[in-house]
Design a protein around this motif. Structure first.
Motif, PDB file in Angstrom:
ATOM      1  N   LEU A   1      10.294 -17.290  -1.813  1.00  0.00           N
ATOM      2  CA  LEU A   1       9.256 -16.909  -2.771  1.00  0.00           C
ATOM      3  C   LEU A   1       8.263 -15.945  -2.138  1.00  0.00           C
ATOM      4  N   LEU A   2       7.881 -16.202  -0.900  1.00  0.00           N
ATOM      5  CA  LEU A   2       6.950 -15.318  -0.195  1.00  0.00           C
ATOM      6  C   LEU A   2       7.522 -13.908  -0.090  1.00  0.00           C
ATOM      7  N   ALA A   3       8.814 -13.820   0.199  1.00  0.00           N
ATOM      8  CA  ALA A   3       9.460 -12.509   0.324  1.00  0.00           C
ATOM      9  C   ALA A   3       9.464 -11.776  -1.021  1.00  0.00           C
ATOM     10  N   ILE A   4       9.774 -12.498  -2.099  1.00  0.00           N
ATOM     11  CA  ILE A   4       9.805 -11.889  -3.435  1.00  0.00           C
ATOM     12  C   ILE A   4       8.422 -11.408  -3.840  1.00  0.00           C
ATOM     13  N   VAL A   5       7.409 -12.251  -3.618  1.00  0.00           N
ATOM     14  CA  VAL A   5       6.040 -11.886  -3.984  1.00  0.00           C
ATOM     15  C   VAL A   5       5.585 -10.682  -3.179  1.00  0.00           C
ATOM     16  N   ALA A   6       5.929 -10.636  -1.907  1.00  0.00           N
ATOM     17  CA  ALA A   6       5.541  -9.500  -1.067  1.00  0.00           C
ATOM     18  C   ALA A   6       6.113  -8.196  -1.622  1.00  0.00           C
ATOM     19  N   VAL A   7       7.368  -8.225  -2.049  1.00  0.00           N
ATOM     20  CA  VAL A   7       7.992  -7.031  -2.623  1.00  0.00           C
ATOM     21  C   VAL A   7       7.304  -6.648  -3.929  1.00  0.00           C
ATOM     22  N   LEU A   8       7.000  -7.626  -4.765  1.00  0.00           N
ATOM     23  CA  LEU A   8       6.364  -7.345  -6.051  1.00  0.00           C
ATOM     24  C   LEU A   8       4.950  -6.788  -5.866  1.00  0.00           C
TER      25      LEU A   8
ATOM     26  N   ARG B   1      -2.533  -9.889  -1.368  1.00  0.00           N
ATOM     27  CA  ARG B   1      -3.572  -9.052  -1.966  1.00  0.00           C
ATOM     28  C   ARG B   1      -3.445  -9.087  -3.484  1.00  0.00           C
ATOM     29  N   THR B   2      -4.546  -9.358  -4.145  1.00  0.00           N
ATOM     30  CA  THR B   2      -4.561  -9.453  -5.606  1.00  0.00           C
ATOM     31  C   THR B   2      -5.524  -8.459  -6.243  1.00  0.00           C
ATOM     32  N   MET B   3      -6.231  -7.693  -5.412  1.00  0.00           N
ATOM     33  CA  MET B   3      -7.225  -6.766  -5.939  1.00  0.00           C
ATOM     34  C   MET B   3      -6.914  -5.347  -5.494  1.00  0.00           C
ATOM     35  N   ARG B   4      -7.461  -4.379  -6.193  1.00  0.00           N
ATOM     36  CA  ARG B   4      -7.237  -2.974  -5.858  1.00  0.00           C
ATOM     37  C   ARG B   4      -7.864  -2.659  -4.505  1.00  0.00           C
TER      38      ARG B   4
ATOM     39  N   SER C   1       1.243  -1.105  -4.281  1.00  0.00           N
ATOM     40  CA  SER C   1       1.333  -0.433  -2.993  1.00  0.00           C
ATOM     41  C   SER C   1       0.842  -1.333  -1.850  1.00  0.00           C
ATOM     42  N   ARG C   2       0.529  -0.721  -0.717  1.00  0.00           N
ATOM     43  CA  ARG C   2       0.089  -1.463   0.458  1.00  0.00           C
ATOM     44  C   ARG C   2      -1.427  -1.539   0.524  1.00  0.00           C
ATOM     45  N   PRO C   3      -1.943  -2.497   1.325  1.00  0.00           N
ATOM     46  CA  PRO C   3      -1.257  -3.535   2.083  1.00  0.00           C
ATOM     47  C   PRO C   3      -0.829  -4.704   1.197  1.00  0.00           C
ATOM     48  N   VAL C   4       0.186  -5.416   1.612  1.00  0.00           N
ATOM     49  CA  VAL C   4       0.669  -6.577   0.860  1.00  0.00           C
ATOM     50  C   VAL C   4      -0.268  -7.758   1.055  1.00  0.00           C
ATOM     51  N   LEU C   5      -0.773  -7.904   2.274  1.00  0.00           N
ATOM     52  CA  LEU C   5      -1.639  -9.034   2.593  1.00  0.00           C
ATOM     53  C   LEU C   5      -3.106  -8.615   2.644  1.00  0.00           C
ATOM     54  N   PHE C   6      -3.954  -9.511   2.188  1.00  0.00           N
ATOM     55  CA  PHE C   6      -5.404  -9.341   2.268  1.00  0.00           C
ATOM     56  C   PHE C   6      -5.893 -10.105   3.488  1.00  0.00           C
ATOM     57  N   ARG C   7      -6.743  -9.482   4.275  1.00  0.00           N
ATOM     58  CA  ARG C   7      -7.297 -10.110   5.466  1.00  0.00           C
ATOM     59  C   ARG C   7      -8.818 -10.151   5.355  1.00  0.00           C
ATOM     60  N   GLN C   8      -9.394 -11.272   5.771  1.00  0.00           N
ATOM     61  CA  GLN C   8     -10.856 -11.399   5.725  1.00  0.00           C
ATOM     62  C   GLN C   8     -11.312 -12.432   6.736  1.00  0.00           C
ATOM     63  N   ALA C   9     -12.476 -12.202   7.334  1.00  0.00           N
ATOM     64  CA  ALA C   9     -13.064 -13.175   8.258  1.00  0.00           C
ATOM     65  C   ALA C   9     -13.566 -14.377   7.479  1.00  0.00           C
ATOM     66  N   ARG C  10     -13.097 -15.544   7.834  1.00  0.00           N
ATOM     67  CA  ARG C  10     -13.528 -16.784   7.199  1.00  0.00           C
ATOM     68  C   ARG C  10     -14.084 -17.738   8.245  1.00  0.00           C
ATOM     69  N   VAL C  11     -14.863 -18.704   7.793  1.00  0.00           N
ATOM     70  CA  VAL C  11     -15.468 -19.682   8.697  1.00  0.00           C
ATOM     71  C   VAL C  11     -14.528 -20.866   8.850  1.00  0.00           C
TER      72      VAL C  11
END
Length: 223
Positions: free
Chosen positions: A27-34, A63-66, A40-50
């Motif tokens: 599922l992770l692979a399919i979602v990454a392709v979609l 990533r779910t946002m523009r 477009s890229r990046p597929v993953l969202f990165r953020q500093a969390r506590v």
């Protein structure tokens, strides 16, 4: 409130988190392709969390946002920065599946408080700050009860971040404390099960947000 993850919960994190990560790999692979195809890229969202004891870590999720969008730190369900495919991922919580890797590594646990962004955590009310010492969770009572539709303030509140910090955060912390005061294996498995049912659309614990007794945001418009 127990901020530490005991050996029983840690073993559960490794066994259940590792198994779910393996099962979810297709599922992770399919979602990454979609995500790549639809926005477009990046597929993953990165953020500093506590993380646990206030230590920061870099969180990964789909990533779910523009990528060019900017705006408040708090994301509401109707936020126009969210892509159409991202809305589906957020509604089903599939965007958070990459966090299973954090669970296996020990940066997160299966059930615990939401991993808060460093920027918002710095603005937490003093009474709510102790929850930031706990190891953040992939899911939890607060995350199941108060999701993105709760981040939409009523008309009297024009500042979504203030609504989040003054109204939602205390509600979420109270819900998390119910679990952290007694984080048994049985209760942990209960929230993992309910989360699974939520993802497939068979359970929904979301609760309406009741307005606080405090006065709403003052109007600075001069009217």
């Amino acid at each position: 409130m127990s901020a530490q993850v005991g050996p029983g919960r840690r073993l559960l994190d490794v066994l259940v988190g590792g198994l779910l990560l393996v099962l979810a790999a297709p599922l992770l692979a399919i979602v990454a392709v979609l995500v790549l195809v639809t926005s477009s890229r990046p597929v993953l969202f990165r953020q500093a969390r506590v993380g646990e004891n206030g230590r920061p870590f870099t969180l990964y999720k789909f990533r779910t946002m523009r990528t060019v969008a900017s705006g408040p730190q708090v994301t509401a369900a109707a936020d126009d920065r969210i892509t159409w495919f991202g809305a589906f991922l957020r509604r089903t919580a599939i965007d958070e599946l990459p966090q299973l890797w954090h669970v296996v590594r020990g940066q997160m646990t299966l059930v615990g408080p939401r991993p808060e962004s460093a920027i918002l955590a710095a603005r937490y009310p003093d009474a709510c700050r102790p929850v930031l010492m706990a190891r953040p969770g992939l899911t939890g009572p607060a995350q199941l009860r108060y999701r993105e539709r709760s981040a939409v303030p009523p008309a009297a509140w024009t500042d979504v971040e203030r609504w989040y910090l003054e109204v939602l955060v205390p509600l979420r912390v109270a819900a998390d404390r119910e679990y952290l005061d007694r984080p048994t294996i049985r209760r942990t498995l209960y929230y993992v099960l309910v989360t699974g049912l939520f993802v497939v659309g068979l359970a929904d614990l979301q609760q309406p947000v009741r307005l606080p007794l405090a006065a709403p945001e003052p109007d600075h418009s001069g009217h």
